[in-house]
Design a protein around this motif. Structure first.
Motif, PDB file in Angstrom:
ATOM      1  N   CYS A 156       0.812  -1.216   0.000  1.00 49.82           N
ATOM      2  CA  CYS A 156       0.000   0.000   0.000  1.00 49.82           C
ATOM      3  C   CYS A 156       0.848   1.269   0.000  1.00 49.82           C
ATOM      4  O   CYS A 156       0.334   2.353   0.278  1.00 49.82           O
ATOM      5  CB  CYS A 156      -0.968   0.003   1.184  1.00 49.82           C
ATOM      6  N   ASN A 157       2.133   1.144  -0.300  1.00 49.19           N
ATOM      7  CA  ASN A 157       2.974   2.315  -0.532  1.00 49.19           C
ATOM      8  C   ASN A 157       2.823   2.710  -1.996  1.00 49.19           C
ATOM      9  O   ASN A 157       3.559   2.248  -2.864  1.00 49.19           O
ATOM     10  CB  ASN A 157       4.441   2.005  -0.225  1.00 49.19           C
ATOM     11  N   ILE A 158       1.824   3.550  -2.259  1.00 57.34           N
ATOM     12  CA  ILE A 158       1.475   3.881  -3.641  1.00 57.34           C
ATOM     13  C   ILE A 158       2.183   5.137  -4.115  1.00 57.34           C
ATOM     14  O   ILE A 158       2.714   5.201  -5.217  1.00 57.34           O
ATOM     15  CB  ILE A 158      -0.056   4.035  -3.769  1.00 57.34           C
ATOM     16  N   ASN A 159       2.200   6.166  -3.306  1.00 64.26           N
ATOM     17  CA  ASN A 159       2.890   7.412  -3.637  1.00 64.26           C
ATOM     18  C   ASN A 159       3.279   8.118  -2.338  1.00 64.26           C
ATOM     19  O   ASN A 159       3.208   7.519  -1.260  1.00 64.26           O
ATOM     20  CB  ASN A 159       2.018   8.299  -4.545  1.00 64.26           C
ATOM     21  N   SER A 160       3.658   9.368  -2.438  1.00 65.17           N
ATOM     22  CA  SER A 160       4.124  10.080  -1.245  1.00 65.17           C
ATOM     23  C   SER A 160       3.011  10.330  -0.226  1.00 65.17           C
ATOM     24  O   SER A 160       3.277  10.520   0.962  1.00 65.17           O
ATOM     25  CB  SER A 160       4.751  11.421  -1.658  1.00 65.17           C
ATOM     26  N   VAL A 161       1.766  10.321  -0.679  1.00 65.39           N
ATOM     27  CA  VAL A 161       0.640  10.563   0.220  1.00 65.39           C
ATOM     28  C   VAL A 161       0.025   9.257   0.695  1.00 65.39           C
ATOM     29  O   VAL A 161      -0.203   9.060   1.899  1.00 65.39           O
ATOM     30  CB  VAL A 161      -0.438  11.433  -0.466  1.00 65.39           C
ATOM     31  N   ILE A 162      -0.269   8.350  -0.212  1.00 63.03           N
ATOM     32  CA  ILE A 162      -0.809   7.036   0.155  1.00 63.03           C
ATOM     33  C   ILE A 162       0.377   6.128   0.447  1.00 63.03           C
ATOM     34  O   ILE A 162       0.934   5.487  -0.443  1.00 63.03           O
ATOM     35  CB  ILE A 162      -1.676   6.444  -0.972  1.00 63.03           C
ATOM     36  N   SER A 163       0.769   6.110   1.709  1.00 62.23           N
ATOM     37  CA  SER A 163       1.975   5.372   2.083  1.00 62.23           C
ATOM     38  C   SER A 163       1.833   4.793   3.488  1.00 62.23           C
ATOM     39  O   SER A 163       2.001   5.501   4.487  1.00 62.23           O
ATOM     40  CB  SER A 163       3.202   6.299   2.021  1.00 62.23           C
ATOM     41  N   CYS A 164       1.549   3.505   3.552  1.00 64.94           N
ATOM     42  CA  CYS A 164       1.411   2.841   4.853  1.00 64.94           C
ATOM     43  C   CYS A 164       2.735   2.843   5.603  1.00 64.94           C
ATOM     44  O   CYS A 164       2.758   2.961   6.835  1.00 64.94           O
ATOM     45  CB  CYS A 164       0.940   1.406   4.659  1.00 64.94           C
ATOM     46  N   GLY A 165       3.830   2.685   4.861  1.00 67.98           N
ATOM     47  CA  GLY A 165       5.138   2.635   5.487  1.00 67.98           C
ATOM     48  C   GLY A 165       5.478   3.914   6.226  1.00 67.98           C
ATOM     49  O   GLY A 165       6.003   3.880   7.345  1.00 67.98           O
ATOM     50  N   THR A 166       5.172   5.048   5.613  1.00 69.53           N
ATOM     51  CA  THR A 166       5.455   6.338   6.251  1.00 69.53           C
ATOM     52  C   THR A 166       4.689   6.475   7.559  1.00 69.53           C
ATOM     53  O   THR A 166       5.217   6.926   8.573  1.00 69.53           O
ATOM     54  CB  THR A 166       5.073   7.494   5.307  1.00 69.53           C
ATOM     55  N   VAL A 167       3.427   6.073   7.539  1.00 70.48           N
ATOM     56  CA  VAL A 167       2.599   6.156   8.746  1.00 70.48           C
ATOM     57  C   VAL A 167       3.096   5.164   9.795  1.00 70.48           C
ATOM     58  O   VAL A 167       3.231   5.510  10.979  1.00 70.48           O
ATOM     59  CB  VAL A 167       1.126   5.877   8.412  1.00 70.48           C
ATOM     60  N   ALA A 168       3.385   3.944   9.380  1.00 70.65           N
ATOM     61  CA  ALA A 168       3.775   2.891  10.325  1.00 70.65           C
ATOM     62  C   ALA A 168       5.105   3.180  11.011  1.00 70.65           C
ATOM     63  O   ALA A 168       5.335   2.723  12.137  1.00 70.65           O
ATOM     64  CB  ALA A 168       3.841   1.548   9.600  1.00 70.65           C
ATOM     65  N   LEU A 169       5.992   3.928  10.352  1.00 66.10           N
ATOM     66  CA  LEU A 169       7.304   4.221  10.930  1.00 66.10           C
ATOM     67  C   LEU A 169       7.300   5.475  11.796  1.00 66.10           C
ATOM     68  O   LEU A 169       8.324   5.835  12.371  1.00 66.10           O
ATOM     69  CB  LEU A 169       8.344   4.369   9.809  1.00 66.10           C
ATOM     70  N   SER A 170       6.159   6.141  11.899  1.00 65.94           N
ATOM     71  CA  SER A 170       6.062   7.337  12.726  1.00 65.94           C
ATOM     72  C   SER A 170       5.924   6.944  14.199  1.00 65.94           C
ATOM     73  O   SER A 170       5.485   5.842  14.520  1.00 65.94           O
ATOM     74  CB  SER A 170       4.861   8.184  12.306  1.00 65.94           C
ATOM     75  N   TRP A 171       6.276   7.864  15.088  1.00 66.12           N
ATOM     76  CA  TRP A 171       6.139   7.575  16.526  1.00 66.12           C
ATOM     77  C   TRP A 171       4.674   7.432  16.931  1.00 66.12           C
ATOM     78  O   TRP A 171       4.346   6.703  17.872  1.00 66.12           O
ATOM     79  CB  TRP A 171       6.814   8.670  17.362  1.00 66.12           C
ATOM     80  N   GLN A 172       3.787   8.109  16.195  1.00 67.55           N
ATOM     81  CA  GLN A 172       2.360   8.025  16.529  1.00 67.55           C
ATOM     82  C   GLN A 172       1.809   6.610  16.350  1.00 67.55           C
ATOM     83  O   GLN A 172       0.834   6.227  16.999  1.00 67.55           O
ATOM     84  CB  GLN A 172       1.556   8.983  15.665  1.00 67.55           C
ATOM     85  N   ALA A 173       2.436   5.831  15.448  1.00 64.00           N
ATOM     86  CA  ALA A 173       1.959   4.479  15.163  1.00 64.00           C
ATOM     87  C   ALA A 173       2.315   3.489  16.266  1.00 64.00           C
ATOM     88  O   ALA A 173       1.826   2.358  16.268  1.00 64.00           O
ATOM     89  CB  ALA A 173       2.525   3.996  13.829  1.00 64.00           C
ATOM     90  N   GLN A 174       3.169   3.915  17.199  1.00 62.75           N
ATOM     91  CA  GLN A 174       3.554   3.050  18.316  1.00 62.75           C
ATOM     92  C   GLN A 174       3.496   3.858  19.602  1.00 62.75           C
ATOM     93  O   GLN A 174       4.457   3.905  20.372  1.00 62.75           O
ATOM     94  CB  GLN A 174       4.949   2.477  18.096  1.00 62.75           C
TER      95      GLN A 174
END
Length: 206
Positions: A53-71
């Motif tokens: 689901c890492n489609i582009n700079s906006v639709i990016s699960c990886g970017t969200v998952a690696l943020s501190w908010q995700a943990q």
């Protein structure tokens, strides 16, 4: 003879529809939580893993998952969904089978799930305005938790399970009977979609 509108309204206010909707929504949230949990484990092993689901700079699960908010609690937030949603699924299945839970239990469920919805929308806000990326699975969790919250609130107001002021109860019951809760949820979800489109526009499809 009942009109089609009357039939639709009768079905919508039935336990089969309400708890069926709750069950379906909770299953969607559980599915999303499972996928997010697997992705979190993959990213923990290799932060450079390319997620589907890492489609582009906006639709990016990886970017969200690696943020501190995700943990936020020291482990992937998705693990909370793996614990919470089976409880909702059990409640919905039992209710569909005719089980009537005591008032204290339904009130406790409302309180806990309200906290869950607040947390889901905090994450949505963080993704929208601080992380700068959106995760489709996270968005599915946001929508599905909203629907579970709406159905749970519908039942608890209808059955008088919530410790509300006496003067509020008739007004809220009337609103439920007039389907204003369904109107409110529909407008709310459309507003969220409009917010995403307004915020990111064509970047969503770049």
């Amino acid at each position: 003879m009942s009109t089609p509108l009357a039939v639709v309204r009768r079905v919508r206010h039935s336990n089969t529809w309400i708890f069926g909707t709750m069950l379906f929504s909770a299953c969607l949230s559980l599915l999303a939580s499972f996928v997010l949990s697997v992705d979190a484990i993959r990213l923990a092993e290799d932060p450079d893993t390319a997620l589907s689901c890492n489609i582009n700079s906006v639709i990016s699960c990886g970017t969200v998952a690696l943020s501190w908010q995700a943990q936020l609690f020291g482990f992937p937030n998705a693990f909370l969904g793996l614990v919470a949603e089976p409880v909702v699924i059990t409640l919905a299945v039992a209710a569909l089978g005719g089980v009537r839970f005591p008032r204290w239990f339904m009130c406790a469920a409302q309180t806990v799930y309200t906290l869950g919805v607040i947390f889901a929308y905090w994450l949505f806000y963080q993704a929208m305005f601080h992380i700068g990326a959106l995760c489709p699975w996270c968005l599915l969790v946001t929508v599905s938790t909203t629907l579970v919250f709406a159905t749970l609130t519908h039942v608890n107001i209808r059955d008088g399970n919530l410790p509300l002021p006496a003067r509020m109860r008739p007004a809220l019951k009337s609103a439920i009977e007039a389907d204003l809760d369904a109107v409110a949820v529909t407008i709310w979800l459309l507003a969220l979609a409009l917010l995403v489109l307004t915020r990111y526009g064509t970047q969503l499809f770049a």
